[in-house]
Design an enzyme around this catalytic site. Structure first.
Site, PDB file in Angstrom:
ATOM      1  N   ASP A 458       0.828  -1.201   0.000  1.00 46.63           N
ATOM      2  CA  ASP A 458       0.000   0.000   0.000  1.00 46.63           C
ATOM      3  C   ASP A 458       0.868   1.259   0.000  1.00 46.63           C
ATOM      4  O   ASP A 458       2.064   1.218   0.313  1.00 46.63           O
ATOM      5  CB  ASP A 458      -0.907  -0.014   1.243  1.00 46.63           C
ATOM      6  CG  ASP A 458      -2.250   0.659   0.976  1.00 46.63           C
ATOM      7  OD1 ASP A 458      -2.328   1.491   0.057  1.00 46.63           O
ATOM      8  OD2 ASP A 458      -3.211   0.356   1.694  1.00 46.63           O
ATOM      9  N   ASP A 525     -10.731   2.122  -3.377  1.00 48.22           N
ATOM     10  CA  ASP A 525     -11.307   1.862  -2.051  1.00 48.22           C
ATOM     11  C   ASP A 525     -12.826   1.910  -2.122  1.00 48.22           C
ATOM     12  O   ASP A 525     -13.496   1.705  -1.115  1.00 48.22           O
ATOM     13  CB  ASP A 525     -10.810   2.900  -1.039  1.00 48.22           C
ATOM     14  CG  ASP A 525      -9.459   2.498  -0.457  1.00 48.22           C
ATOM     15  OD1 ASP A 525      -9.016   1.371  -0.714  1.00 48.22           O
ATOM     16  OD2 ASP A 525      -8.851   3.321   0.254  1.00 48.22           O
TER      17      ASP A 525
HETATM   18  C1  GLA Z   1      -5.878   1.806   2.122  1.00 42.88           C
HETATM   19  C2  GLA Z   1      -6.256   0.634   1.263  1.00 42.88           C
HETATM   20  C3  GLA Z   1      -7.314  -0.188   1.952  1.00 42.88           C
HETATM   21  C4  GLA Z   1      -6.796  -0.673   3.295  1.00 42.88           C
HETATM   22  C5  GLA Z   1      -6.332   0.519   4.111  1.00 42.88           C
HETATM   23  C6  GLA Z   1      -5.630   0.074   5.376  1.00 42.88           C
HETATM   24  O1  GLA Z   1      -6.916   2.701   2.249  1.00 42.88           O
HETATM   25  O2  GLA Z   1      -6.664   1.062   0.009  1.00 42.88           O
HETATM   26  O3  GLA Z   1      -7.709  -1.269   1.158  1.00 42.88           O
HETATM   27  O4  GLA Z   1      -5.740  -1.562   3.078  1.00 42.88           O
HETATM   28  O5  GLA Z   1      -5.450   1.354   3.399  1.00 42.88           O
HETATM   29  O6  GLA Z   1      -5.189   1.120   6.132  1.00 42.88           O
END
Ligand code: GLA
Length: 751
Positions: A458, A525
């Site tokens: 991420d 997301d």
């Molecule tokens: C980001 C990712 C999510 C999740 C969060 C965790 O927003 O896109 O899918 O993994 O971080 O903090």
């Protein structure tokens, strides 16, 4: 595939030709890019400047402003956006002349390039005054109909060069083009915009040190006259810029590469600088151009290990728990999802010390013993014993102030002086070798120690501070950051089979650069399927379904508060790499049955969904692979009293053959009908009562059932689907769609 004859270079792919020549002034003129040609005379291909236009500046008796060029340079009377800006001792390199070419040269590259090309041409041009040599590299990918181009700058002189800009240049004549480009932001990534190509310059760029969720680097030019489409995409994950310029003379220039706004590069004597590759394709119709890009990514971008390999069905607990979980809770969930048929359990954010929210902990990666008293390997083993693969979330480019890493090494972070936070965190300085070594050893250790099958990498903030504490790289910073990132990814993932899914708050870094290291990307997301129609619809113009990670989430979307049926959540997520991310605690027996059926159905058609040829026809998505075609039809808002003439159209079938068309069975939850259920049940139930609740949990209705046989010819012109709900009762063959309804149809040849 590459011919050179009488000063003309002809690059051939299966269906396209790309032709340019060395002209009398030793400049490279682009002559043709389109459907495949064989032998043509130079005369027939060339633009002819017989008489000069007033006010034009002449170079060897010709206006450079009225030529289609492969490289554009300053000070020669070309007033369009230029592709070179290089200086030696305050003198600008401005007269590059052809000096020769090489075929099939092999060279190591610091940037990702398409793998397994069929042929390569490098054409060299030299500016004698400054001693700058440029190599224009053309990689031909024959089957995919892709030409990938990049530029080399070689300092063959004594003095250092200052590169202010070096990008790929493509010129053509306007064919009444419209621009199809992709823009957005967090939870609304890659929405498609179609606009007339206006006169002047249109800029698509990012400055976030990522390819960005704001402006995708890829785009298309589509002719409104002929439906010819040119596609462009940049293989780069950092600040990018493409300028599409239409002049009043109806020349169109596209330049694309690293964004020059916060960039320069000092090149010492003997050094070489490489621009990122611009991947180009040509096709008739946007679906064909997209399809070329898809083939290219599947065959030449994702690593050999993952090319054409079926991807596991994921369960990720993030939306169900956020940071609030422990081993016991997760194991309970894992048991449910393994029974449902999922294949990979991903442990998301929150598993390491100090990480109970997003205020602290990034940089540590030491297991939180409160959540996992017996350690992570023990947890992983229990997951694997349930028949699941084990995946782990990390955010290795980031650090929290509250972390052992920051306490020990504050100089590893960027922006330490001004502390500009994004999601409460700072970015690690990937231009610093010590930081890169730290990340590599950290992530490698995690993979080995916990026997990890999958990593979600991420990156949850944009970069603002472009200044390293230990290195003074000036405007070289952001490109060096990306070079550092690629080095780290190569060292970690270059020689193992771990499945890397990159993520940057969803699709903030959905690009060909990241895909060169990991074959799939967490697309957004936003898991609301109606939003995903726009997001996946946009992103799939540029990238194949095998790269698009898509999860079924809860009925009530966490991002939009919209409620959607389970069927539609699946019907959208299956056009990609399927996963589930919903809270399992409150699933009814019927919902579990439906999910189980969805998963086994997806497994049957997984190759079709991940590797099939994908076509968009408005809100009908079609994917075909080895004799199976699946079409998804979606409705965003209900139509009152819908007429019985919604059409199902299927493209690319054999017109003379006959096909069976079968609607996929899907359950409709009873509580959708509340008080209306009295029309279908023998008894009158309290819509909010216990019996209704119990009935809904255990029984359901079936949505549209429609099976028929039709020829490929008829299917292309369209067959009629059953009615939608009309306010007059239930019938098992009705489409009970309402808002956000959808159905999938499977089309196979009649036996
Ligand atoms: C980001 C990712 C999510 C999740 C969060 C965790 O927003 O896109 O899918 O993994 O971080 O903090």
């Amino acid at each position: 595939m590459i011919q050179y004859k009488d000063s003309v270079f002809h690059l051939k792919t299966k269906e396209t030709s790309y032709i340019f020549r060395v002209d009398d002034s030793l400049k490279l003129n682009q002559l043709y890019y389109g459907n495949r040609l064989e032998e043509e005379s130079l005369d027939a291909l060339s633009l002819h400047q017989v008489i000069q236009v007033g006010s034009s500046v002449l170079y060897d008796g010709q206006s450079m402003d009225l030529k289609c060029l492969e490289l554009s340079e300053p000070q020669v009377g070309d007033y369009r956006n230029l592709s070179t800006d290089i200086w030696v001792n305050n003198q600008q390199a401005c007269d590059f002349k052809y000096v020769g070419y090489e075929m099939d040269v092999v060279r190591e590259s610091v940037l990702p390039r398409g793998r397994g090309r069929d042929s390569r041409l490098v054409v060299y041009l030299m500016d004698e005054k400054t001693g700058v040599r440029i190599g224009l590299v053309y990689d031909v990918f024959y089957e995919a109909n892709v030409i990938s181009r990049y530029v080399l700058v070689e300092n063959v002189g004594e003095e250092s060069l200052l590169i202010e800009n070096i990008v790929v240049n493509f010129d053509c004549i306007n064919d009444d083009f419209e621009l199809i480009s992709f823009h957005g932001g967090w939870i609304k990534e890659a929405h498609e915009y179609v606009s007339d190509l206006g006169i002047g310059r249109t800029v698509i760029a990012s400055t976030t040190t990522s390819s960005s969720n704001q402006h995708q680097p890829g785009f298309f030019l589509r002719s409104k006259v002929s439906d010819s489409v040119y596609g462009f995409n940049l293989m780069y994950s950092g600040n990018h810029k493409s300028v599409i310029e239409r002049t009043s003379n109806e020349f169109v220039r596209v330049v694309s590469g690293i964004n020059d706004e916060q960039f320069n590069w000092t090149l010492k004597s003997g050094e070489v600088f490489e621009s990122p590759s611009v991947v180009m394709t040509y096709g008739v119709g946007i679906n064909n151009a997209s399809s070329n890009f898809h083939d290219f990514v599947n065959k030449h971008v994702v690593s050999k290990v993952w090319a054409n390999k079926e991807r596991p069905i994921t369960y990720n607990h993030w939306e169900a728990t956020f940071f609030d979980y422990n081993e016991k809770k997760l194991l309970k969930m894992a048991k449910v999802v393994s029974d449902l048929g999922c294949e990979l359990f991903v442990l998301d954010d929150g598993w390491f010390v100090e990480r109970n929210n997003d205020l602290a902990g990034l940089g540590n990666y030491e297991v939180d013993k409160k959540k996992f008293p017996k350690g992570l390997l023990s947890f992983r083993n229990k997951i694997v014993d349930m028949g699941l693969k084990f995946g782990l979330w990390v955010e290795p480019e980031m650090v929290s102030i509250e972390s052992s890493l920051y306490r020990k090494h504050p100089e590893y972070a960027l922006g330490v002086r001004d502390k500009r936070f994004g999601r409460n965190q700072l970015v690690l300085d990937l231009t610093n070798k010590d930081v890169r070594d730290y990340i590599v050893s950290n992530v490698r250790t995690l993979i080995e120690e916990y026997k990890v099958d999958y990593i979600k990498w991420d990156m949850n903030r944009h970069i603002s501070d472009q200044e390293s504490i230990v290195n003074n790289y000036g405007k070289e910073f952001s490109h060096r950051y990306i070079l550092g990132l690629y080095e780290v990814l190569e060292r970690i993932f270059g020689d193992n089979e771990v499945l890397l899914e990159s993520c940057s708050s969803g699709g903030n870094r959905f690009d060909l650069g990241m895909l060169s290291y990991g074959p799939q990307v967490w697309t957004s997301d936003n898991t609301d399927p109606i939003e995903r129609l726009k997001i996946q619809g946009g992103i799939s113009r540029l990238y194949p379904l095998s790269t698009i990670s898509a999860h079924v989430a809860s009925e009530l979307s966490q991002q939009t508060l919209r409620k959607t049926p389970l069927s539609t959540r699946f019907n959208v997520a299956c056009f990609g790499v399927l996963g589930y991310e919903l809270d399992l605690t409150y699933l009814s027996a019927v919902e579990k049955k439906e999910i189980k059926d969805q998963i086994s159905w997806y497994k049957k058609y997984r190759k079709v969904f991940q590797y099939g040829k994908f076509i968009q026809n408005g809100l009908q998505w079609q994917v075909s692979y080895e004799g199976v075609t699946i079409v998804g039809i979606y409705q965003t808002l209900v139509i009152a009293s819908p007429p019985p003439h919604q059409r199902l159209r299927v493209f690319g079938l054999d017109k003379n053959k006959y096909y069976e068309v079968r609607a996929k069975a899907q359950r409709v939850m009873l509580d959708r009908y509340k008080e209306l259920s009295k029309h279908i049940l023998p008894v009158n139930l309290n819509p909010e009562g216990k019996i209704m609740k119990f009935t809904t949990e255990h029984f359901s209705l079936y949505d549209q059932q429609q099976n028929l046989v039709a020829s490929g010819q008829l299917l292309e012109s369209g067959i009629w689907l059953n009615n939608q709900y009309l306010g007059t009762g239930y019938h098992k063959e009705l489409r009970l769609w309402s808002d956000f309804g959808s159905t999938l149809y499977v089309i196979t040849e009649r036996k």
